[in-house]
Design an enzyme around this catalytic site. Structure first.
Site, PDB file in Angstrom:
ATOM      1  CD  GLU A  46      -2.646   1.177   2.645  1.00 20.45           C
ATOM      2  OE1 GLU A  46      -3.769   1.716   2.609  1.00 20.45           O
ATOM      3  OE2 GLU A  46      -2.163   0.666   3.678  1.00 20.45           O
ATOM      4  CE  LYS A 118      -7.324   1.094   3.313  1.00 18.11           C
ATOM      5  NZ  LYS A 118      -6.169   1.657   4.060  1.00 18.11           N
ATOM      6  CB  CYS A 159      -4.219  -1.744   4.137  1.00 15.88           C
ATOM      7  SG  CYS A 159      -3.370  -1.598   5.739  1.00 15.88           S
TER       8      CYS A 159
END
Length: 295
Positions: A46, A118, A159
């Protein structure tokens, strides 16, 4: 190549800095190392371009997708090395007020195969005074993304998404054999949950899980956990990093996906169900909230 073809996956573990330039140099060096060791598919962590907590400094260095120099360089590198290069995410400009945390899957010709924003924002206060407010700077995504590799389908996540298992089940039900979790886990939460969550996602879905991680003490004083992992569909760890930048590889046999799912066919056994809430029944609200399973 087909789903029967074994391939080599590499996790690039980085310690991204405050500025995109030096971070790009680090990323290119490690990706070249991975390719030299025979990697067909390479994943970076990330925010591979910069880890910047200061909002003013972050926005000074943000570029839009069309202008981002890191993305251009990585596309050229994928074409040069003839690999599937997956940039775990880049911080990019989304609007004057917001950035976006976007993952890019790049083909061996340098073309973009897929991108994913994300979905879940890391807004948390940790013991010891650490505090993160990702939603203050970043616009969340709204769409799960799946793409095709020569060896099977791949689901893209980033993540904090790892803590939301419904996302991974949805990707697996859509045909994913591989799930990606490029990350920058804090050391504290990583020590507690990283291995357990990644192995659980692999076991629940019967997928390989690829998780390239940020590692160590960064220029912005944030400490990340490292321990990049490759987990097979039975929950076995095939490769693991430590706390220093590096490259960690494993041979991937896609046929293991079918073997695991035949042994425990839980993806086929999902059912919708209601939640009986006694308080709602007392209040005369008879409807049940339907959740889970496949429609």
């Amino acid at each position: 190549m087909s789903a029967d073809t074994v391939f080599t996956a590499a996790m690039v573990q980085m310690r991204t800095g405050l500025l995109p330039g030096p971070s790009l140099e680090q990323g290119i060096k490690l990706i070249r190392e991975a390719a030299a060791q025979g990697a067909d598919y390479v994943l970076t962590p990330e925010v591979s371009n910069m880890m910047q907590l200061n909002r003013k400094a972050l926005f000074e260095h943000l570029a839009g997708e069309q202008d981002d120099q890191s993305l251009k360089a990585y596309r050229a590198l994928a074409a040069e090395l003839k690999i599937h290069l997956h940039i775990g995410s880049l911080a990019l400009r989304f609007s004057p007020e917001k950035a976006v945390n976007r993952s890019f899957l790049i083909g061996p010709d340098g073309n973009l195969l897929a991108s994913y924003d994300k979905i879940h924002m890391f807004d948390i206060d940790l013991p010891g005074g650490e505090s993160y407010r990702e939603s203050a700077n970043y616009q969340p995504g709204e769409t799960a993304v799946i793409s095709d590799l020569p060896w099977g389908r791949i689901g893209l996540t980033i993540c904090y998404d790892l803590r939301f298992p419904a996302l991974y089940r949805a990707l697996a039900e859509s045909g994913a054999s591989f799930l990606t979790v490029p990350s920058a886990f804090t050391r504290k939460t990583g020590e507690a949950h990283w291995h357990t969550l990644l192995r659980a996602r692999a076991i629940e879905t019967g997928c390989f899980v690829f998780a390239a991680a940020q590692a160590g003490l960064h220029e912005n004083k944030r400490e990340t956990f490292g321990h990049s992992l490759i987990v097979d569909p039975w929950g076995v760890v095939l490769a693991e990093g430590g706390v220093e930048p590096g490259v960690f590889l494993a041979e991937i046999d896609p046929s293991k996906v079918e073997t695991a799912r035949q042994a425990i066919p839980s993806l086929q056994h999902g059912r919708r169900f209601g939640v009986a809430d006694p308080k709602a029944i007392e209040a005369g609200l008879e409807h049940l909230h339907l959740v889970g399973g496949s429609a």
